[in-house]
Design a protein around this motif. Structure first.
Motif, PDB file in Angstrom:
ATOM      1  N   ASP A  24      -0.086  -5.824  -2.411  1.00  0.00           N
ATOM      2  CA  ASP A  24      -0.521  -5.575  -3.786  1.00  0.00           C
ATOM      3  C   ASP A  24      -2.017  -5.288  -3.885  1.00  0.00           C
ATOM      4  O   ASP A  24      -2.540  -5.112  -4.986  1.00  0.00           O
ATOM      5  CB  ASP A  24      -0.136  -6.737  -4.704  1.00  0.00           C
ATOM      6  N   HIS A  25      -2.691  -5.198  -2.749  1.00  0.00           N
ATOM      7  CA  HIS A  25      -4.105  -4.839  -2.757  1.00  0.00           C
ATOM      8  C   HIS A  25      -4.287  -3.320  -2.754  1.00  0.00           C
ATOM      9  O   HIS A  25      -5.402  -2.831  -2.858  1.00  0.00           O
ATOM     10  CB  HIS A  25      -4.824  -5.407  -1.540  1.00  0.00           C
ATOM     11  N   TYR A  26      -3.165  -2.596  -2.603  1.00  0.00           N
ATOM     12  CA  TYR A  26      -3.238  -1.142  -2.469  1.00  0.00           C
ATOM     13  C   TYR A  26      -2.383  -0.437  -3.518  1.00  0.00           C
ATOM     14  O   TYR A  26      -1.352  -0.943  -3.949  1.00  0.00           O
ATOM     15  CB  TYR A  26      -2.781  -0.714  -1.065  1.00  0.00           C
ATOM     16  N   SER A  27      -2.840   0.734  -3.906  1.00  0.00           N
ATOM     17  CA  SER A  27      -2.078   1.617  -4.789  1.00  0.00           C
ATOM     18  C   SER A  27      -1.671   2.849  -3.990  1.00  0.00           C
ATOM     19  O   SER A  27      -2.321   3.209  -3.000  1.00  0.00           O
ATOM     20  CB  SER A  27      -2.922   2.048  -5.994  1.00  0.00           C
ATOM     21  N   ASN A  85      -2.545   6.092   0.266  1.00  0.00           N
ATOM     22  CA  ASN A  85      -2.814   4.676   0.009  1.00  0.00           C
ATOM     23  C   ASN A  85      -4.305   4.481  -0.192  1.00  0.00           C
ATOM     24  O   ASN A  85      -5.110   4.981   0.592  1.00  0.00           O
ATOM     25  CB  ASN A  85      -2.367   3.820   1.194  1.00  0.00           C
ATOM     26  N   GLU A  87      -7.329   1.438  -2.027  1.00  0.00           N
ATOM     27  CA  GLU A  87      -7.486   0.124  -2.647  1.00  0.00           C
ATOM     28  C   GLU A  87      -7.146   0.206  -4.132  1.00  0.00           C
ATOM     29  O   GLU A  87      -7.497   1.164  -4.814  1.00  0.00           O
ATOM     30  CB  GLU A  87      -8.920  -0.375  -2.467  1.00  0.00           C
ATOM     31  N   SER A  88      -6.454  -0.826  -4.632  1.00  0.00           N
ATOM     32  CA  SER A  88      -5.911  -0.783  -5.992  1.00  0.00           C
ATOM     33  C   SER A  88      -6.963  -0.505  -7.058  1.00  0.00           C
ATOM     34  O   SER A  88      -6.676   0.154  -8.061  1.00  0.00           O
ATOM     35  CB  SER A  88      -5.192  -2.095  -6.314  1.00  0.00           C
ATOM     36  N   GLY A  91      -7.067   3.046  -7.784  1.00  0.00           N
ATOM     37  CA  GLY A  91      -5.784   3.709  -8.021  1.00  0.00           C
ATOM     38  C   GLY A  91      -5.812   4.675  -9.188  1.00  0.00           C
ATOM     39  O   GLY A  91      -5.290   5.801  -9.115  1.00  0.00           O
TER      40      GLY A  91
END
Length: 262
Positions: A24-27, A85, A87-88, A91
């Motif tokens: 959940d740290h990535y979008s 991909n 970092e969120s 995003g």
């Protein structure tokens, strides 16, 4: 993550190790379609997107305005596709940059229902919908995914047990309705004879859609001995009628993968 937790708790519980999921740290932004390579080239102009350097099922790392990204060439739509991909916290900015880069190609967002339809046209499964915990790669007609070279691997023993090598197991197939406009209900039972009592249930419909690309309904199903039934007629008994179907291949569109490698 689950496999690492399993080994940490059962094989090496003495290790002073903590596991933290960073999913959940990535979008992720997915760009699909025949112009996806052109759009990606505008975002990452220094990245070599040639098939030789960046083939299907591979990934590269690059920077977008000095932000680290992981770019994967994978597809769940059957089209030439890339997933980015990042970092969120970046995003939303990535989304806006993708939309801007795709304007000249009439880029438009698509939803999960569209994605589910496109993947069904290609016979791509959804684990948990088209499968359950009893199914093997062979049942799914995905024997190619199992290594023939490795001496051993996790799960190999299970593939060769007497129950899992039975030829009458439920296996993934495609279904086409006699009436191309009639859409099957997901979960509907499948039989070969409605006159015998009790009726012998052969399997059930797992995914069902109307395909605008093909102008007809398509469905995936698991059917007993399904691998040997291609071309056979079966019946879907409903409350007020019986629906006649023909067992087909699981790939309804672009069997040669021309779109995937556009």
């Amino acid at each position: 993550m689950s496999k690492l937790e399993d080994y940490l708790q059962t094989e090496w519980p003495e290790l002073d190790v903590y596991l933290t999921s960073v999913t959940d740290h990535y979008s992720t932004a997915s760009i699909c379609g025949p112009n996806s390579k052109k759009i990606l080239n505008k975002l990452f102009p220094n990245l070599d997107l040639s098939d030789e350097n960046f083939p299907h099922m591979s990934f590269k790392e690059d920077k977008l305005e000095n932000i680290n990204c992981r770019i994967m060439r994978i597809s769940f739509t059957g089209e030439l596709s890339y997933e980015i991909n990042i970092e969120s916290k970046y995003g939303h900015s990535l989304w806006k940059m993708c939309i801007e880069a795709g304007k000249e190609f009439n880029l438009t967002p698509y939803g999960t229902e569209t994605m589910h339809l496109l993947r069904a046209e290609k016979g791509f499964i959804i684990v948990g919908q088209d499968t359950d915990g009893t199914m093997t790669p062979s049942d799914l007609q995905m024997d190619w995914i199992v290594s023939k070279k490795k001496y051993d691997f996790i799960g190999k023993r299970s593939l060769y047990r007497s129950d899992t090598i039975r030829e009458d197991r439920k296996q993934l197939v495609g279904l086409l309705t006699d009436d191309p406009k009639e859409i099957l209900e997901e979960g509907a039972q499948i039989v070969s004879d409605v006159k015998s009592k009790p009726i012998d249930m052969l399997g059930h419909v797992t995914s069902s859609y109307f395909s605008p690309n093909l102008n007809k309904s398509i469905a995936l199903a698991v059917v007993r001995s399904g691998k040997t039934m291609k071309g056979q007629k079966l019946i879907i008994p409903m409350e007020n009628k019986n629906i006649n179907v023909t067992v087909s291949d699981t790939i309804f569109l672009d069997k040669e993968n021309k779109r995937l490698n556009a």
